[in-house]
Design an enzyme around this catalytic site. Structure first.
Site, short mmCIF file in Angstrom:
data_model
loop_
_atom_site.label_atom_id
_atom_site.label_comp_id
_atom_site.label_asym_id
_atom_site.label_seq_id
_atom_site.Cartn_x
_atom_site.Cartn_y
_atom_site.Cartn_z
N ILE A 13 0.89 -1.33 -0.11
CA ILE A 13 0.05 -0.07 0.12
C ILE A 13 0.89 1.25 -0.06
O ILE A 13 0.77 2.40 -0.72
CB ILE A 13 -1.25 -0.08 1.31
CG1 ILE A 13 -1.90 -1.15 1.31
CG2 ILE A 13 -1.79 1.39 1.23
CD1 ILE A 13 -2.73 -1.50 2.46
N ASP A 41 14.67 1.18 11.32
CA ASP A 41 13.87 0.08 11.94
C ASP A 41 12.70 0.57 13.01
O ASP A 41 12.98 0.70 13.97
CB ASP A 41 14.57 -1.21 12.67
CG ASP A 41 14.01 -2.14 13.14
OD1 ASP A 41 12.80 -2.15 12.78
OD2 ASP A 41 14.74 -3.24 13.33
N LEU A 42 11.54 0.52 12.61
CA LEU A 42 10.47 1.23 13.31
C LEU A 42 9.90 0.11 14.66
O LEU A 42 9.20 0.61 15.30
CB LEU A 42 9.13 1.33 12.57
CG LEU A 42 9.26 2.69 11.49
CD1 LEU A 42 8.19 2.74 10.73
CD2 LEU A 42 9.93 3.90 12.06
N GLY A 71 3.73 -1.86 8.50
CA GLY A 71 2.93 -2.99 9.67
C GLY A 71 3.83 -4.48 9.29
O GLY A 71 4.10 -4.57 8.23
N TYR A 153 -1.99 -9.08 16.09
CA TYR A 153 -2.33 -8.43 14.91
C TYR A 153 -3.65 -7.43 15.32
O TYR A 153 -3.58 -6.04 14.96
CB TYR A 153 -2.47 -9.29 13.60
CG TYR A 153 -2.72 -8.11 12.69
CD1 TYR A 153 -1.44 -7.54 11.70
CD2 TYR A 153 -3.82 -8.15 11.60
CE1 TYR A 153 -1.51 -6.88 10.84
CE2 TYR A 153 -4.00 -7.35 10.71
CZ TYR A 153 -2.97 -6.70 10.10
OH TYR A 153 -2.92 -5.71 8.99
P1 NAI Z 1 3.72 -4.96 2.94
O1 NAI Z 1 4.20 -5.89 3.65
O2 NAI Z 1 3.68 -5.00 1.61
O3 NAI Z 1 4.26 -3.48 3.44
C1 NAI Z 1 4.64 -3.19 4.78
C2 NAI Z 1 6.09 -2.24 4.64
O4 NAI Z 1 6.18 -2.10 6.15
C3 NAI Z 1 7.02 -3.30 4.21
O5 NAI Z 1 7.85 -2.23 3.00
C4 NAI Z 1 7.90 -3.14 5.21
O6 NAI Z 1 9.38 -3.22 4.98
C5 NAI Z 1 7.56 -2.07 6.29
N1 NAI Z 1 7.80 -2.53 7.73
C6 NAI Z 1 7.77 -3.66 8.24
N2 NAI Z 1 8.32 -3.74 9.53
C7 NAI Z 1 9.13 -2.41 9.53
C8 NAI Z 1 10.07 -2.10 10.48
N3 NAI Z 1 10.36 -2.67 11.64
N4 NAI Z 1 10.54 -0.79 10.11
C9 NAI Z 1 10.22 -0.26 9.08
N5 NAI Z 1 9.49 -0.58 8.19
C10 NAI Z 1 8.74 -1.68 8.27
O7 NAI Z 1 2.35 -4.86 3.66
P2 NAI Z 1 0.79 -4.20 3.27
O8 NAI Z 1 -0.02 -4.98 2.99
O9 NAI Z 1 1.15 -2.93 2.24
O10 NAI Z 1 0.40 -3.39 4.69
C11 NAI Z 1 0.55 -2.05 4.84
C12 NAI Z 1 -0.28 -1.79 5.91
O11 NAI Z 1 -1.91 -2.15 5.63
C13 NAI Z 1 0.19 -2.26 7.15
O12 NAI Z 1 -0.10 -1.60 8.24
C14 NAI Z 1 -0.95 -3.60 7.35
O13 NAI Z 1 -1.06 -4.20 8.61
C15 NAI Z 1 -2.18 -3.04 6.79
N6 NAI Z 1 -3.42 -3.65 6.12
C16 NAI Z 1 -3.04 -4.67 5.13
C17 NAI Z 1 -3.94 -5.40 4.57
C18 NAI Z 1 -3.67 -6.49 3.42
O14 NAI Z 1 -4.47 -7.27 3.46
N7 NAI Z 1 -2.68 -6.49 3.07
C19 NAI Z 1 -5.33 -5.57 5.35
C20 NAI Z 1 -5.34 -4.68 6.43
C21 NAI Z 1 -4.33 -3.91 6.80
#
Ligand code: NAI
Length: 255
Positions: A13, A41-42, A71, A153
């Site tokens: 996203i 690193d968050l 996330g 979560y």
């Molecule tokens: P994604 O895994 O594609 O992107 C998440 C990003 O967060 C990654 O680039 C990752 O490196 C970064 N990240 C994770 N841990 C980190 C850390 N310790 N420090 C810095 N950056 C860190 O996932 P997506 O799906 O784009 O998720 C974005 C948000 O949407 C998240 O908060 C997730 O919980 C939320 N979400 C996603 C859904 C889904 O179905 N994909 C549904 C509902 C919510």
């Protein structure tokens, strides 16, 4: 043109949103573990402080928009990390960047929550109380002790949503609108990993929205851009479900 900081900008996203904002002429400051404008690193206090400092340096101390996408899902290495990134990686950045936002133009922030926040029992978890009282060590310890990634979560997303809603007055006084986007399924690496999880994969694959599909990251990004924009100028403290009807399906009587 607005200056927008986006966490989680390297994937899913956050990446789709960053692309859309760049295409619209915004200056985007991406934040992620690596491969971004700001690498931090968050999950650690040091990383969160470094992210805030680097964003302040890159923006000159003035931000118009902040979007918290970073996330971890249920396949994270441990439950404490889920809480660390999904709750403290949001709240500490919002708090650390609030002054910069207050100096911005028509400032607004969006937190990416989840429809998982409405999961039964998420509001009753001891880890939620610890998160909301700002007790990092207590929240991480409670999550690790529970060792239930699905509830960690859901609890992290519930807590971060409550955090936003509790602060509507304080942020309004600083001239900042803050809202929560609650997606359902978004086809990203995080979701794909969940569908392949040995324990939760089947349930994840079978949990399908009334619209019969998951959303593209661009669809979530479209909603975030709306919430950031002046078209949403009176929307503040709201949880906007963009979930293909999942929330209404689960709890039609609650809204
Ligand atoms: P994604 O895994 O594609 O992107 C998440 C990003 O967060 C990654 O680039 C990752 O490196 C970064 N990240 C994770 N841990 C980190 C850390 N310790 N420090 C810095 N950056 C860190 O996932 P997506 O799906 O784009 O998720 C974005 C948000 O949407 C998240 O908060 C997730 O919980 C939320 N979400 C996603 C859904 C889904 O179905 N994909 C549904 C509902 C919510």
């Amino acid at each position: 043109m607005p200056i927008t900081a986006v966490t989680g900008a390297a994937s899913g996203i956050g990446a789709a949103l960053s692309q859309q904002l760049c295409d619209a002429g915004h200056t985007v400051i991406g934040i992620d573990r690596s491969g971004s404008d700001v690498n931090a690193d968050l999950s650690t206090g040091e990383g969160r402080r470094s992210a805030v400092d680097q964003v302040l340096a890159a923006s000159g101390g003035v931000l118009d928009h902040l979007v918290l996408c970073a996330g971890l899902g249920i396949t994270a290495p441990n439950c404490g990390l889920i809480v660390a990134v999904n709750y403290f990686g949001v709240t500490e950045l919002l708090d650390g960047l609030a002054d910069a936002l207050s100096k911005g133009t028509q400032a607004s922030a969006v937190v990416v929550g989840s429809v998982a926040s409405v999961q039964t029992g998420a509001d009753q978890l001891p880890m939620v109380e610890a998160m909301l009282s700002g007790d990092f060590d207590g929240a991480v310890a409670a999550a690790n002790e529970d060792n239930n990634p699905s509830m960690a979560y859901a609890g992290s997303k519930y807590a971060v949503t409550v955090y936003v809603r509790r602060k509507v007055r304080a942020w309004a006084e600083q001239g900042i609108r803050v809202n929560v986007l609650a997606p359902g399924v978004v086809e990203t690496p995080l979701y794909k990993a969940s569908t392949e999880d040995p324990k939760y994969g089947e349930a994840t694959r079978n949990f399908v929205a009334p619209l019969g599909r998951g959303s593209k990251p661009e669809e979530a990004a479209n909603v975030i851009r709306f919430l950031l924009s002046e078209q949403a100028s009176f929307i503040h403290g709201t949880v906007l479900f963009a979930d293909g009807g999942m929330d209404a399906m689960i709890r039609p009587g609650k809204f």
